[in-house]
Design a protein around this motif. Structure first.
Motif, PDB file in Angstrom:
ATOM      1  N   ASN A  25      35.334  56.932   6.416  1.00  0.00           N
ATOM      2  CA  ASN A  25      35.511  58.236   7.523  1.00  0.00           C
ATOM      3  C   ASN A  25      34.972  59.028   6.322  1.00  0.00           C
ATOM      4  OD1 ASN A  25      38.020  57.285   6.692  1.00  0.00           O
ATOM      5  ND2 ASN A  25      38.575  57.858   8.745  1.00  0.00           N
ATOM      6  N   ARG A  30      30.500  64.919   6.337  1.00  0.00           N
ATOM      7  CA  ARG A  30      31.570  65.642   6.199  1.00  0.00           C
ATOM      8  C   ARG A  30      31.471  66.267   4.375  1.00  0.00           C
ATOM      9  NH1 ARG A  30      35.725  64.327  10.587  1.00  0.00           N
ATOM     10  NH2 ARG A  30      34.017  63.106  11.943  1.00  0.00           N
ATOM     11  N   SER A 278      39.905  67.996  15.550  1.00  0.00           N
ATOM     12  CA  SER A 278      39.384  67.744  14.513  1.00  0.00           C
ATOM     13  C   SER A 278      39.335  69.618  13.792  1.00  0.00           C
ATOM     14  CB  SER A 278      37.544  68.193  15.059  1.00  0.00           C
ATOM     15  OG  SER A 278      36.710  69.095  15.422  1.00  0.00           O
ATOM     16  N   ALA A 280      36.525  70.279  11.864  1.00  0.00           N
ATOM     17  CA  ALA A 280      35.841  70.899  11.982  1.00  0.00           C
ATOM     18  C   ALA A 280      35.551  71.877  12.744  1.00  0.00           C
ATOM     19  CB  ALA A 280      34.255  70.060  11.712  1.00  0.00           C
ATOM     20  N   HIS A 327      27.265  68.405  17.349  1.00  0.00           N
ATOM     21  CA  HIS A 327      27.146  67.217  16.664  1.00  0.00           C
ATOM     22  C   HIS A 327      26.055  66.274  17.606  1.00  0.00           C
ATOM     23  CE1 HIS A 327      28.909  64.685  13.888  1.00  0.00           C
ATOM     24  NE2 HIS A 327      28.877  63.718  14.440  1.00  0.00           N
TER      25      HIS A 327
END
Lengths: 336, 253
Positions: A25, A30, A278, A280, A327
């Motif tokens: 991940n 990211r 999240s 972000a 996203h």
């Protein structure tokens, strides 16, 4: 039956452990996002000046506030509503440490975070016996009580007259402008962002999410649920304290009016609309909604109404948050 | 003398005026599969929740490997090597399959603040990967647990419990709602866990196909009291059991 079992076993022994996938991940996207954020922070002071840098500083304070609230609400699922109070503790601690003792700002920043965090642990130990709406109300009450203290403890906080904050210093260096404050604010923000990512990816972060998803299952996995909640709450208060101290480096004045429930709700909307759970999303929410409320200052009489409308639109069309929305859309564009 | 991993002595649980479990005794021999059965409301799950420390018994003692754990908090049990699953699934729904099992390995990821913040030891990650492989969940490792089908969710709960590396595995109706093929696989897996790894298993179960196939010993509860205990054969032929509970099902079988 035993043949089947043997087959299962042999299969597991035959294939080598897929170690590399375990950390999969850490996706390139990211890392790219983090690198982009860092780059923007580094180059910003070369392209903008004055008022824009002040706004940048302010937005970064909101980013750190949001990261803190993200830990307790997004990761751990505990609706604690006293964030502005810890933010206030940070501002006053830092301001007073500077005014009275002339402490260098890194020290007062750490102290601000630690005091806010310690108060957070004490309040959390009591409030987190409750859950959901009761927890929300208890922490709300604490926030209100603390604002009252800020307003009435004249000797220390200056009460309703507010408090002048002397310039932050480090040795002979004094921070007198937004431009001078910016590197301090930006570096602190980056450090707090990295700390959040570290926490989120660690065993501690996993235990937070376990508590959010199912307290009974978390308990069965050996996670002390109460302690995890109090830790998350204490950490979020630490973040708010540091954010307060960041604010004190570029501000000359603080009034208790800005340390009430409205600020908590503002941060809450940033975290929720950005994308609950999240990192972000928390950062994006802070930047986008910080900017929106700043732009709306141009139209003071309609500010609240327009802000409310924007919120409603976001809730309707991007209910899973700004980040998830972008996203999805971006993914669709790339897939064609 | 038999070697007991778990002993429950004189367990009584009262909810207000209702006695759910009454002076119940059970001793689970190390390295065996022990089933606890009984009609609905017999007190199986209550007993089970006392052993896993989610309920506090009114009176009685629970001994794990001879150590009294009657007042141990539930969150300490995993560290003592006791893992459990839940009757109604309790997965970490929004998290991935991999992360669910990683949380199971929580007690093996170190205790200090440094451990809490650092990446998990590779040995723990490898163990998790092997468990996923073994339960056939590797293909779903990055899927959201909530999106798995029921059978896989059951397996995921089992994999998560195994990540604790338990000495004692407590399974609350592991076969409920599974299809025959899935039950057969579960049957093989549980037998294997017991035989090869020496994990002691206590299961509460309604699915007699599973209970009769894998259990070394069966204890039957009815209205909070033990009415029979013995090998599957003995219990199957026990008249009070047939009368109280197995009657129709066994006659049909």
């Amino acid at each position: 039956m035993s043949d089947k079992a043997a087959a299962m076993l042999s299969r597991s022994e035959a294939s080598p452990p897929a170690r590399w996938t375990a950390r999969s991940n850490v996706s390139p996207a990211r890392i790219g996002l983090l690198a982009l954020t860092t780059a923007v922070l580094i180059f910003l002071p070369f392209v903008v000046t004055g008022y824009v840098l002040y706004i940048a500083n302010l937005l970064l304070v909101f980013v750190v506030l949001c990261l803190g609230l993200h830990l307790v609400i997004g990761e751990t699922g505990q609706f604690a509503l006293a964030h502005a109070a810890f933010y206030g503790i940070g501002i006053y601690t830092s301001g007073l440490a500077g005014n009275a003792f002339g402490w260098p700002f890194p020290m007062s920043m750490l102290l601000a975070g630690l005091i806010a965090g310690a108060v957070g642990v004490v309040i959390g130990a009591v409030a987190l016996c409750m859950r959901d709406i009761y927890l929300a109300l208890a922490t709300f009450a604490f926030g209100e009580a603390l604002q009252w203290v800020f307003l009435n403890w004249d000797k220390v906080t200056g009460g309703p007259n507010g408090l002048r904050i002397s310039p932050a210093r480090l040795g002979t260096l004094e921070i007198l402008s937004d431009k001078q404050a910016y590197p301090v604010v930006a570096i602190t923000t980056l450090l707090m962002l990295l700390l959040t990512i570290l926490i989120s990816r660690s065993r501690l972060g996993r235990s937070f999410r376990a508590v959010r998803e199912s307290e009974v299952a978390a308990m069965a996995m050996g996670i002390p649920v109460r302690r995890a909640k109090v830790t998350a709450f204490g950490l979020s208060a630490f973040y708010a304290g540091v954010a307060g101290s960041m604010f004190a480096t570029f501000s000359t004045y603080i009034h208790p009016d800005s340390l009430g429930f409205q600020t908590t709700i503002l941060v809450l909307t940033m975290v929720v609309v950005g994308g609950l759970g999240s990192i972000a999303g928390a950062v994006g929410g802070a930047v986008v909604f910080g900017l929106i409320s700043e732009f709306l200052r141009q139209t003071p009489s309609y500010q609240e109404i327009i802000y409310g409308l924007i919120l409603i639109v976001f809730m309707m069309y991007a209910p899973r948050g700004l980040f998830a929305f972008i996203h999805d859309k971006a993914g669709r564009v790339f897939r064609g | 003398m038999a070697d007991y991993l778990l002993q429950v002595e004189d367990l009584t649980v009262k909810f207000g005026g209702l006695t759910a479990v009454n002076r119940f005794n059970i001793a689970v021999q190390r390295g065996t599969i022990h089933a606890l059965i009984g009609p609905n409301g017999a007190g199986k799950s209550t007993t089970f929740n006392c052993i896993s420390r989610f309920y506090q018994p009114t009176t009685g003692r629970i001994l794990l490997d001879g150590v009294d754990v009657t007042n141990m908090p539930a969150s300490r049990m995993a560290g003592l090597g006791v893992a459990r699953t839940f009757q109604n699934l309790e997965l970490f729904g929004e998290l991935t399959v991999f992360e669910n099992v990683m949380i199971g390995a929580h007690v093996h990821a170190g205790k200090t603040w440094g451990d809490a913040l650092s990446a998990c030891p590779a040995s723990v990650v490898d163990h998790v990967e092997r468990l996923l492989e073994r339960t056939g969940l590797s293909a779903y490792r990055n899927a959201c647990a909530r999106n798995l089908d029921f059978g896989h969710q059951k397996l995921l709960e089992l994999a998560r419990a195994l990540a604790i590396r338990p000495r004692l595995l407590l399974l609350d109706e592991p076969a409920a709602g599974l299809r025959n093929r899935e039950i057969a696989a579960l049957d093989a897996l549980l037998t294997d866990l017991c035989n090869r790894e020496g994990i002691t298993i206590l299961l509460v179960e309604h699915v007699m196909q599973l209970v009769m196939a894998i259990s070394h010993k069966v204890t039957v509860l009815n209205f909070g009291t033990k009415i029979a205990e013995g090998t599957p054969e003995e219990v199957r032929n026990d008249s009070s059991v047939i009368e109280a509970y197995l009657g129709q099902e066994m006659i049909n079988a």
